[in-house]
Design a protein around this motif. Structure first.
Motif, mmCIF file in Angstrom:
data_model
loop_
_atom_site.group_PDB
_atom_site.id
_atom_site.type_symbol
_atom_site.label_atom_id
_atom_site.label_comp_id
_atom_site.label_asym_id
_atom_site.label_seq_id
_atom_site.Cartn_x
_atom_site.Cartn_y
_atom_site.Cartn_z
ATOM 1 N N GLN A 50 48.670 65.629 66.294
ATOM 2 C CA GLN A 50 48.369 66.846 65.206
ATOM 3 C C GLN A 50 47.567 68.033 66.119
ATOM 4 O O GLN A 50 46.713 67.884 66.887
ATOM 5 C CB GLN A 50 47.442 66.241 64.135
ATOM 6 C CG GLN A 50 48.318 65.186 63.146
ATOM 7 C CD GLN A 50 47.458 65.092 61.904
ATOM 8 O OE1 GLN A 50 47.027 65.848 61.412
ATOM 9 N NE2 GLN A 50 47.400 63.492 61.645
ATOM 10 N N PRO A 51 48.025 69.193 65.956
ATOM 11 C CA PRO A 51 47.536 70.209 66.343
ATOM 12 C C PRO A 51 46.084 70.506 66.416
ATOM 13 O O PRO A 51 45.660 71.020 67.419
ATOM 14 C CB PRO A 51 48.179 71.341 66.023
ATOM 15 C CG PRO A 51 49.371 71.082 65.437
ATOM 16 C CD PRO A 51 49.381 69.410 64.986
ATOM 17 N N ASP A 52 45.301 70.042 65.524
ATOM 18 C CA ASP A 52 43.883 70.066 65.082
ATOM 19 C C ASP A 52 43.112 68.866 65.870
ATOM 20 O O ASP A 52 41.835 68.994 65.953
ATOM 21 C CB ASP A 52 43.693 70.445 63.845
ATOM 22 C CG ASP A 52 43.950 71.609 63.326
ATOM 23 O OD1 ASP A 52 44.172 72.579 64.106
ATOM 24 O OD2 ASP A 52 44.271 71.829 62.091
ATOM 25 N N ASN A 53 44.032 67.731 66.478
ATOM 26 C CA ASN A 53 43.161 66.938 66.971
ATOM 27 C C ASN A 53 42.549 67.066 68.620
ATOM 28 O O ASN A 53 43.407 66.641 69.318
ATOM 29 C CB ASN A 53 44.060 65.593 66.844
ATOM 30 C CG ASN A 53 43.388 64.271 67.280
ATOM 31 O OD1 ASN A 53 42.129 64.369 67.834
ATOM 32 N ND2 ASN A 53 43.942 63.149 66.669
ATOM 33 N N ALA A 54 41.824 67.830 68.643
ATOM 34 C CA ALA A 54 41.215 68.321 70.216
ATOM 35 C C ALA A 54 41.029 67.221 71.243
ATOM 36 O O ALA A 54 41.644 67.199 72.322
ATOM 37 C CB ALA A 54 40.213 69.224 70.126
ATOM 38 N N HIS A 92 53.130 68.107 64.175
ATOM 39 C CA HIS A 92 52.578 67.415 65.466
ATOM 40 C C HIS A 92 53.357 68.042 66.527
ATOM 41 O O HIS A 92 54.236 68.811 66.559
ATOM 42 C CB HIS A 92 53.096 65.909 65.435
ATOM 43 C CG HIS A 92 52.260 65.084 64.499
ATOM 44 N ND1 HIS A 92 52.265 64.949 63.127
ATOM 45 C CD2 HIS A 92 51.510 64.074 65.052
ATOM 46 C CE1 HIS A 92 51.563 64.158 62.824
ATOM 47 N NE2 HIS A 92 50.908 63.341 63.843
ATOM 48 N N GLU A 93 52.361 68.245 67.806
ATOM 49 C CA GLU A 93 52.893 68.303 68.949
ATOM 50 C C GLU A 93 53.515 67.237 69.706
ATOM 51 O O GLU A 93 52.920 66.310 69.546
ATOM 52 C CB GLU A 93 51.873 69.117 69.755
ATOM 53 C CG GLU A 93 51.242 70.346 69.435
ATOM 54 C CD GLU A 93 50.372 70.917 70.165
ATOM 55 O OE1 GLU A 93 49.975 70.717 71.392
ATOM 56 O OE2 GLU A 93 49.206 71.811 69.731
ATOM 57 N N TRP A 116 42.575 61.620 61.162
ATOM 58 C CA TRP A 116 43.798 61.252 62.358
ATOM 59 C C TRP A 116 44.266 60.063 62.190
ATOM 60 O O TRP A 116 45.506 59.894 62.163
ATOM 61 C CB TRP A 116 43.462 61.752 63.521
ATOM 62 C CG TRP A 116 42.397 62.816 63.836
ATOM 63 C CD1 TRP A 116 41.186 62.977 64.268
ATOM 64 C CD2 TRP A 116 42.827 64.177 63.541
ATOM 65 N NE1 TRP A 116 40.722 64.082 63.950
ATOM 66 C CE2 TRP A 116 41.699 64.941 63.717
ATOM 67 C CE3 TRP A 116 44.036 64.695 63.025
ATOM 68 C CZ2 TRP A 116 41.697 66.279 63.633
ATOM 69 C CZ3 TRP A 116 43.826 66.104 62.969
ATOM 70 C CH2 TRP A 116 42.901 67.014 63.138
ATOM 71 N N ARG A 144 52.311 66.039 58.073
ATOM 72 C CA ARG A 144 51.336 66.753 59.078
ATOM 73 C C ARG A 144 52.509 67.291 60.080
ATOM 74 O O ARG A 144 53.410 66.342 60.825
ATOM 75 C CB ARG A 144 50.513 65.947 59.481
ATOM 76 C CG ARG A 144 49.503 65.335 58.389
ATOM 77 C CD ARG A 144 48.725 66.184 57.913
ATOM 78 N NE ARG A 144 47.745 65.415 56.924
ATOM 79 C CZ ARG A 144 47.145 66.127 55.979
ATOM 80 N NH1 ARG A 144 47.046 67.531 56.018
ATOM 81 N NH2 ARG A 144 46.297 65.238 55.167
#
Length: 195
Positions: free
Chosen positions: A138-142, A172-173, A43, A170
């Motif tokens: 990024q959507p997978d960066n919890a 992104h939200e 990230w 990448r």
């Protein structure tokens, strides 16, 4: 590590201070970044060498178009726990800044960045005079998504292929906090300014 030569903090919380990034932070910042590579990948890529830090800090220190802030642990003599950058500050009708942030490994998971984002919002909506802060995650960066949720940001949408990170474009939200949202008002009321 104590930092007696550093400027007065811009904001103080119960456990962290926010202070401006300085050129003489290079040694501690880069050591923390090296120790945090596993946590940050894929990230974030904060500067982890003296040359990379000089390139990073050069355009940031003293630049009115952004605020580069260090999150420093009060109980650890001002040790750097993380950083928050308010980038791309736009004045006029927008009054917006875009956040970039990261905790260092020794400080991750301890709530220090949640406290720091609250202080950053108070600083941004108070002395900086901004109305809106945006964080693109990024959507997978919890962990980062959990942080913006805890800080009271709202999800405003999804941007495919928004930023070039780790060799690829990448998704992104987009998350935002405004001065008139409950978390924004609370941060402004309790901003803990010291300077």
């Amino acid at each position: 590590m104590n930092h007696p030569g550093h400027a007065v903090p811009l904001a103080r919380g119960p456990r962290v201070d926010l202070r401006p990034l300085r050129h003489d932070d290079a040694e501690e910042f880069t050591a923390r970044a090296r120790a945090s590579r596993q946590l940050h990948h894929p990230w974030l890529f904060p500067p982890d060498t003296a040359a990379a830090f000089a390139a990073y800090a050069g355009p940031r220190v003293g630049n009115p178009a952004l605020a580069s802030l260090l999150v420093c642990e009060r109980d650890a003599g001002g040790a750097i726990a993380g950083y928050v950058n308010i980038n791309n500050i736009v004045r006029g009708a927008f009054l917006n800044g875009t956040l970039g942030y990261g905790a260092f490994a020794h400080a991750a998971g301890r709530g220090l960045m949640t406290e720091a984002l609250h202080l950053v919002a108070g600083y941004a909506f108070g002395p900086l005079g901004l109305h809106r802060l945006e964080a693109n995650v990024q959507p997978d960066n919890a962990p980062s998504l959990a942080l913006v949720r805890r800080a009271g940001f709202r999800n405003e949408g999804f941007s495919p292929a928004m930023l070039h990170v780790d060799g690829a474009w990448r998704d992104h939200e987009r998350w935002a906090l405004t001065a008139d949202m409950p978390a924004g008002r609370a941060a402004t009321r309790a901003r803990g300014q010291v300077g």
